[in-house]
Every structure is written in structure tokens, then in C-alpha cells.
Design an enzyme around this catalytic site. Structure first.
Site, PDB file in Angstrom:
ATOM      1  N   ASP A  10       0.868  -1.167   0.000  1.00  0.00           N
ATOM      2  CA  ASP A  10       0.000   0.000   0.000  1.00  0.00           C
ATOM      3  C   ASP A  10       0.916   1.232   0.000  1.00  0.00           C
ATOM      4  OD1 ASP A  10      -2.349   1.696   0.595  1.00  0.00           O
ATOM      5  OD2 ASP A  10      -1.426   1.843   2.590  1.00  0.00           O
ATOM      6  N   ASP A  12      -0.235   5.227   0.958  1.00  0.00           N
ATOM      7  CA  ASP A  12      -0.526   6.183   2.029  1.00  0.00           C
ATOM      8  C   ASP A  12      -0.627   5.465   3.371  1.00  0.00           C
ATOM      9  OD1 ASP A  12      -0.749   8.550   0.399  1.00  0.00           O
ATOM     10  OD2 ASP A  12      -2.679   7.783  -0.304  1.00  0.00           O
ATOM     11  N   ASP A 170      -1.382  -0.645   6.104  1.00  0.00           N
ATOM     12  CA  ASP A 170      -1.621  -0.093   7.436  1.00  0.00           C
ATOM     13  C   ASP A 170      -3.089  -0.051   7.818  1.00  0.00           C
ATOM     14  OD1 ASP A 170      -1.932   2.038   5.402  1.00  0.00           O
ATOM     15  OD2 ASP A 170      -2.400   3.279   7.147  1.00  0.00           O
TER      16      ASP A 170
END
Length: 221
Positions: A10, A12, A170
Site C-alpha cells: 500500500d 498512504d 496499514d
């Protein structure tokens, strides 16, 4: 002969800390429509989703025309701020971990992000990381996370079997997407979702320093 493995990141909240950029752009989109700006935890809670889905979660029941204006307003503000190292810095240790993985002969790197293709390309160019990622999946071409389409496309493009792939993220959306695609999942705690929201991941780590070894362990089953 060792089979190729694919490590999908991922962006961001995982590779870069873009929260100030995201928060400012979301505030501009809401203010332009005369709406109260959501608190920062709420904004960060939808990071990872495709932009129309994220805004719709923050402002339910908006008519389609207003939602479309807010999406466009966010995008305009995001690029007016310019993607730069100060606005979206790499997390400590991110570059070293990416370069370590990329240097392994049996490892391919990919990206699966809720960002637009334009936003992703800007981030990779800013940080000079683009050459490390052989497959790049963005919100422009796929349903929003946690739909598995981005991971499945990355597997298809690289020819790597699901059991030899790891999704790193995250947010719970990253973990759900990876699990739906049949790959192993690695949650990271330095991003935007609290650790308890990563409970479904196969493993969770607290620093980039431990990421290469964690990927190795997951590959071993």
C-alpha cells in the site's frame, strides 16, 4: 529452483506519511460545499478507500452531483499542494526496506493503492522509487479496497501464485483485500489504523527494520 515471490505495498500510511496532504485536501472539499470538516481520525479512518467511497463514508447520503464536486475539489486541492517530500515523506526505513527486497533475485515488488494513477506516479517520481515496482495497481482501474481486484491483477501481471505473495498495509482495508485475494497479509502499525483493526493480518510489525524478515517468515508459511 525457488519460485518468484511478490511483495505488494500500500502507499498512504505504509510507504509515505501523507496525512497532512490528505487532511488539507479533504477539508477543502468539505468547505467548498459548506459542510463541517470531519475530525482528523475520521479522515484517516477512510484512507485506502477509493476517493468517492471515502468521501461517501464521511458524508453519507450526499446526492451524486455534490459527491462528484467534492471528489473533484479534493483532487484539485491535492495537486495544488504539489506532491513533495515535505508533504508526503517516506516513513523512516522505507527506502532501505524496499531496496533490500528489490535486490533479491526471487522477489518482485508491486503496489496496490487507493490513490489515483496520477497521484501514485507523482509519489514514486518524487521519491525516485518507481523503478523498483514492476506492477502498479491504482483506484483508476479497479473497485475500491477491500475488493481483491488490485491484488489479483498484480498476481496476473507477474505470474506469481497467491501462496507466494504478501500484501503489506496499514489499514484493515489492505488486510481484507489481501485475504480476499488469497495472499498472506502483513499489517504495519505506523500508519492510520489502530493495531486492533489489523488483527486479521497474518503478522503485524512496528517498524520497517523488521519488514524484510517478516516477509521471509510469511513466505515460509
Amino acid at each position: 529452483m525457488t519460485a518468484l515471490r511478490l511483495v505488494i505495498f500500500d502507499v498512504d500510511g505504509t510507504l509515505v506519511d501523507s496525512q497532512s496532504h490528505i487532511a488539507a485536501s479533504m477539508a477543502a472539499a468539505f468547505q467548498a460545499e459548506g459542510l463541517a470538516v470531519p475530525p482528523l481520525p475520521a479522515i484517516l479512518g477512510v484512507v485506502g478507500l477509493s476517493l468517492p467511497v471515502a468521501i461517501a463514508r464521511l458524508a453519507p447520503d450526499l446526492p451524486g452531483d455534490r459527491l462528484a464536486r467534492m471528489v473533484e475539489g479534493y483532487r484539485q486541492q491535492y495537486f495544488a499542494l504539489r506532491v513533495g517530500t515535505e508533504a508526503s515523506p517516506l516513513y523512516p526505513g522505507a527506502r532501505a526496506a524496499v531496496e533490500t527486497l528489490a535486490a533479491a533475485d526471487d522477489t518482485l515488488l508491486g503496489i496496490a493503492t487507493g490513490k489515483s494513477r496520477r497521484g501514485l506516479d507523482a509519489i514514486l517520481e518524487t521519491h525516485a522509487l518507481g523503478s523498483h515496482f514492476v506492477t502498479r495497481q491504482s483506484a483508476d482501474d479497479h473497485p475500491s479496497k477491500p475488493h481483491p481486484a488490485m491484488v489479483l491483477a498484480a498476481l496476473s501481471e507477474t505470474g506469481v501464485a497467491p501462496e507466494n505473495a504478501v500484501m503489506i498495509g496499514d489499514t484493515e482495508f489492505d488486510i481484507e483485500m489481501g485475504r480476499a485475494a488469497g495472499v498472506r497479509t502483513l499489517g504495519v502499525t505506523w500508519g492510520y489504523h489502530a493495531p486492533d483493526r489489523l488483527a486479521a493480518a497474518d503478522a503485524v510489525i512496528d517498524s520497517f527494520a523488521s519488514l524484510p524478515a517478516a516477509v521471509d517468515r510469511l513466505r515460509g508459511g
